[in-house]
Design a protein around this motif. Structure first.
Motif, short mmCIF file in Angstrom:
data_model
loop_
_atom_site.label_atom_id
_atom_site.label_comp_id
_atom_site.label_asym_id
_atom_site.label_seq_id
_atom_site.Cartn_x
_atom_site.Cartn_y
_atom_site.Cartn_z
N ALA A 184 0.82 -1.21 0.00
CA ALA A 184 0.00 0.00 0.00
C ALA A 184 0.85 1.25 0.00
CB ALA A 184 -0.92 -0.01 1.22
N SER A 185 2.09 1.15 0.49
CA SER A 185 2.93 2.34 0.58
C SER A 185 3.60 2.65 -0.75
CB SER A 185 4.00 2.16 1.64
OG SER A 185 3.39 1.94 2.88
N THR A 186 3.94 3.92 -0.91
CA THR A 186 4.63 4.37 -2.12
C THR A 186 5.92 5.07 -1.69
OG1 THR A 186 3.64 6.55 -2.13
CG2 THR A 186 2.38 4.79 -3.18
N PRO A 187 6.81 5.39 -2.65
CA PRO A 187 8.02 6.14 -2.29
C PRO A 187 7.71 7.49 -1.65
CG PRO A 187 8.31 5.15 -4.43
CD PRO A 187 6.88 4.90 -4.04
N ARG B 243 19.52 10.20 8.11
CA ARG B 243 18.66 9.07 8.49
C ARG B 243 17.56 8.91 7.46
NH1 ARG B 243 16.35 9.87 14.29
NH2 ARG B 243 15.58 11.73 13.26
N ILE B 244 17.15 7.65 7.28
CA ILE B 244 16.05 7.39 6.36
C ILE B 244 15.05 6.47 7.05
CG2 ILE B 244 15.38 6.26 4.17
CD1 ILE B 244 17.99 7.17 2.98
N LYS B 245 13.75 6.74 6.82
CA LYS B 245 12.73 5.83 7.34
C LYS B 245 11.88 5.38 6.17
CE LYS B 245 8.72 6.59 9.82
NZ LYS B 245 7.98 7.19 10.95
N ILE B 246 11.82 4.07 5.98
CA ILE B 246 10.94 3.57 4.92
C ILE B 246 9.75 2.89 5.56
CG2 ILE B 246 12.74 3.39 3.16
CD1 ILE B 246 12.88 0.41 3.70
N PRO B 247 8.58 2.94 4.90
CA PRO B 247 7.38 2.34 5.50
C PRO B 247 7.53 0.84 5.69
CG PRO B 247 6.97 3.06 3.23
CD PRO B 247 8.29 3.59 3.61
N ILE C 82 13.10 -1.26 -0.57
CA ILE C 82 13.59 -0.52 -1.74
C ILE C 82 14.51 -1.38 -2.60
CG2 ILE C 82 13.38 1.78 -0.74
CD1 ILE C 82 16.49 1.60 -0.32
N ASP C 83 14.51 -1.05 -3.87
CA ASP C 83 15.41 -1.69 -4.83
C ASP C 83 15.94 -0.59 -5.74
OD1 ASP C 83 16.66 -3.68 -6.47
OD2 ASP C 83 15.06 -3.33 -7.91
N LEU C 84 17.24 -0.36 -5.66
CA LEU C 84 17.82 0.75 -6.43
C LEU C 84 18.44 0.28 -7.75
CD1 LEU C 84 19.37 2.72 -3.46
CD2 LEU C 84 17.35 3.34 -4.77
N GLY C 85 17.92 -0.82 -8.27
CA GLY C 85 18.47 -1.39 -9.50
C GLY C 85 18.50 -0.42 -10.67
N ALA C 86 17.54 0.51 -10.70
CA ALA C 86 17.47 1.45 -11.81
C ALA C 86 18.10 2.79 -11.45
CB ALA C 86 16.02 1.65 -12.23
N VAL C 87 18.85 2.82 -10.37
CA VAL C 87 19.41 4.09 -9.91
C VAL C 87 20.92 4.00 -9.68
CG1 VAL C 87 19.28 5.89 -8.15
CG2 VAL C 87 17.22 4.61 -8.75
N SER C 88 21.33 2.89 -9.00
CA SER C 88 22.69 2.87 -8.47
C SER C 88 23.76 2.75 -9.55
CB SER C 88 22.83 1.74 -7.45
OG SER C 88 22.43 0.54 -8.04
#
Lengths: 131, 165, 348
Positions: free
Chosen positions: C153-156, C167-171, C176-182
């Motif tokens: 249900a959560s989004t970025p 610091r980062i908080k993810i729901p 996360i998958d940074l395959g298209a970023v890193s």
């Protein structure tokens, strides 16, 4: 007839040195401007204006026309080599030059201001492949 | 020597130069680029320089290009300008050799080098410097080899002519 | 006597002249030093252009650059075998987690693309990727429902980035998958390191992403061949990549999931969790590695019209080339490519 007397007739050492220096200049410029390797494309220019690039691996006949559409010469690409088979120039030196296939080699037709030049193999000049 | 005699000698040498040029056109070329010539037509030009003077050799050199272009139909064409610039440079280099008191073979070499450098500049200017620079080493090497060959032939001829007359 | 003297002088002048000439050519001879390593799930090649005399220095710099890329990889890959920041962040979801600057950079640039692309570009797709990876091993095609459920249900938009405290908080229901970023980000980091090491001519090729720094001596561009999606031994054409430019391709042809002979692309829609096949490939030309990576993926997921809108919204110079499924090439006006003569594509 009384011709003037020629005094200086033998090559002296000073002149020999000049010859050696000239040879050195030739050698250095040979290294500087040398282009080598099997060519893949051929570039045809009239008076420095590029009129076309052709693949040397495809056998074809390439007519060379000036900007008014007059036929200047006909070149033929065969077996990875290009040669001029007919030309309207008076000296026909371009035909005598025969086939060329190495990068950097040229056929120049001065009367028509045509330069046919083999440019480096495509694979060699490519720095990277985008997958 | 009377003036008319000079005219006759210059005329004969000019004709000789043209014949040499024509014969060379007919000969098959063994060089990498057929545009390179041994330059037998330089012999009469050198003879004119040593036997008469520089001005006469300029007449022979430029007259040869003019008459050849009329004969073979490239008068005022691109090829004509390439050759005329070559001829002018060649005369300039002969003048330079005279100032430096060069020997006969060396003068021939300089003349041949001048001829080729003049053409090199015209070709570079009109067809692009990369093409011209590619031929530069060949131009120098062939100038040396053929210039010296022509020079030695001229030297022998000059010695013979001196003995004869 | 005179002859001896001249010979001596000739020797004294000529021998050093010849030696100096040869030495000059040896030292100033231009060389290319290159090395290839398998990182980021692809082969990465770093090519440095320099003088012969600097060869050893260049080789050392290449090795150090690979270390920089390796560090980015460790910190941004979510798979179990990695213990870096991204994998830990996924394990510690639901609360703030201390990460390094690399991950902050990547997330703060990539997360807003969720809204920019209308939900198509989603960095929270690790579960979806896992679903497809697992399904391939059991050879059962995931249903549309399974794929949709994997999105959660959560989004970025629900990711909180505390830049000041790193610091980062993810729901809780998202990984996360940074395959298209890193991959793109690692290019930026690598080039930053190269510049810092005094290199001004380099080409980094990370498979689908190529970054140019400077240019070879004899021209002001690198020639890049763009591979033909149909036949990897051929190319569509060549692109001139200038200083500071990045070119990136996303395509369905080189990486895919295969079920009963049918190929599914590895790029998933952020709204359905299912692969899309709008195009054969999308190639993007821009000036930042991370943007090239994000955009090539985003544009692959969007229609051409929506892609145009996306490009107009972001502040980077972007040129794009699409190879459509019916073998047409559609490109933006500024995308300069010299097409191969024998390619079968119709240009539009």
């Amino acid at each position: 007839m009384n011709f003037p007397k020629i005094t200086n007739i033998r090559v002296n050492k000073k002149e020999l040195l000049i010859v050696v220096i000239l040879t050195m200049i030739a050698l250095i410029s040979f290294f500087l401007f040398r282009i080598s390797g099997q060519g893949a494309m051929v570039e045809i220019k009239i008076a420095q204006k590029l009129i076309g690039t052709y693949d040397l691996s495809i056998d074809q006949e390439v007519p060379i026309l000036d900007d008014k559409g007059n036929l200047l010469m006909i070149s033929v690409i065969k077996d990875g080599m290009i040669k001029v088979v007919s030309s309207n120039c008076p000296d026909k030196i371009c035909i005598d030059e025969g086939s060329i296939n190495l990068a950097g080699q040229t056929i120049v037709c001065l009367p028509n201001k045509v330069v046919i030049k083999i440019i480096g193999n495509n694979d060699e000049t490519i720095d990277g492949v985008l997958q | 020597m009377i003036k008319s005699k000079y005219v006759v000698v210059i005329g004969a040498l000019l004709a000789l130069s043209m014949i040499f040029g024509y014969i060379e056109m007919l000969l098959p070329s063994f060089l990498p680029n057929p545009a390179f010539k041994i330059g037998f037509s330089q012999i009469p030009i050198l003879l004119t320089f040593y036997l008469i003077n520089l001005k006469s050799s300029a007449t022979v050199s430029i007259g040869k290009v003019l008459l050849m272009s009329l004969l073979f139909g490239y008068f005022l064409n691109y090829l004509f300008f390439v050759n005329i610039i070559g001829a002018i440079f060649s005369i300039f280099f002969i003048w330079l050799s005279k100032q430096l008191k060069f020997s006969v073979p060396m003068t021939s070499l300089m003349s041949s080098l001048g001829h080729n450098l003049g053409q090199f500049i015209v070709i570079g200017y009109t067809l692009g410097w990369s093409i011209a620079l590619f031929y530069l080493p060949l131009i120098i090497v062939f100038s040396i080899i053929f210039g010296l060959i022509i020079g030695f032939i001229s030297k022998i001829l000059l010695i013979k002519i001196e003995k004869r007359f | 006597m005179l002859i001896v003297n001249v010979k001596k002088i000739t020797f004294i002048i000529l021998i050093p002249l010849i030696i100096l000439t040869l030495l000059y050519f040896y030292i100033n001879h231009n060389i290319t030093v290159s090395q290839t390593q398998f990182l980021m799930n692809t082969t990465i090649e770093i090519k440095l252009y320099g003088k012969n005399i600097d060869k050893q220095k260049l080789e050392k710099i290449i090795n150090n650059t690979f270390d920089v890329i390796k560090e980015v990889e460790d910190n941004s890959t979510s798979y179990n075998e990695y213990t870096g920041n991204a994998a830990s962040l996924n394990k510690n979801r639901g609360s703030y987690y201390q990460v390094n600057q690399e991950l902050i950079d990547q997330l703060s640039i990539s997360a807003p693309f969720y809204n920019l692309t209308g939900g198509e570009f989603n960095i929270g797709l690790f579960r979806t990727v896992n679903l497809w990876r697992d399904s391939v091993t059991t050879n059962t095609l995931p249903t549309k429902e399974q794929a949709l459920n994997s999105l959660g249900a959560s989004t970025p938009n629900d990711i909180f980035i505390d830049v000041f405290n790193s610091r980062i908080k993810i729901p809780p229901d998202m990984e996360i998958d940074l395959g298209a970023v890193s991959k793109g980000y690692s290019l930026d980091e690598a080039v930053k390191f190269l510049k810092h090491s005094g290199i001004n001519k380099a080409l980094i090729n990370a498979g689908g992403n190529i970054l140019a720094l400077g240019s070879p001596d004899d021209r002001d561009y690198y020639t890049i061949a763009v591979q033909d999606p149909h036949n990897i031994s051929r190319m569509i054409g060549t692109v001139k990549l200038k200083d500071n430019q990045v070119i990136a391709t996303s395509g369905s042809y080189n990486r895919y999931y295969e079920f009963d002979g049918k190929k599914y692309s590895h790029i998933f829609s952020g709204t359905s969790g299912y692969p899309t096949d709008l195009y054969k490939s999308v190639t993007v030309l821009t000036n930042k590695g991370i943007i090239s990576d994000i955009l090539s993926t985003s544009l692959f997921l969007l229609s051409i019209e929506d892609g145009e809108k996306l490009i107009s919204k972001i502040n980077y110079p972007v040129e794009v080339l699409y190879v459509t499924n019916d073998d047409k090439i559609i490109k933006s006006e500024g995308f300069e490519i010299e097409f191969s003569q024998d390619n079968q594509y119709k240009s539009e």
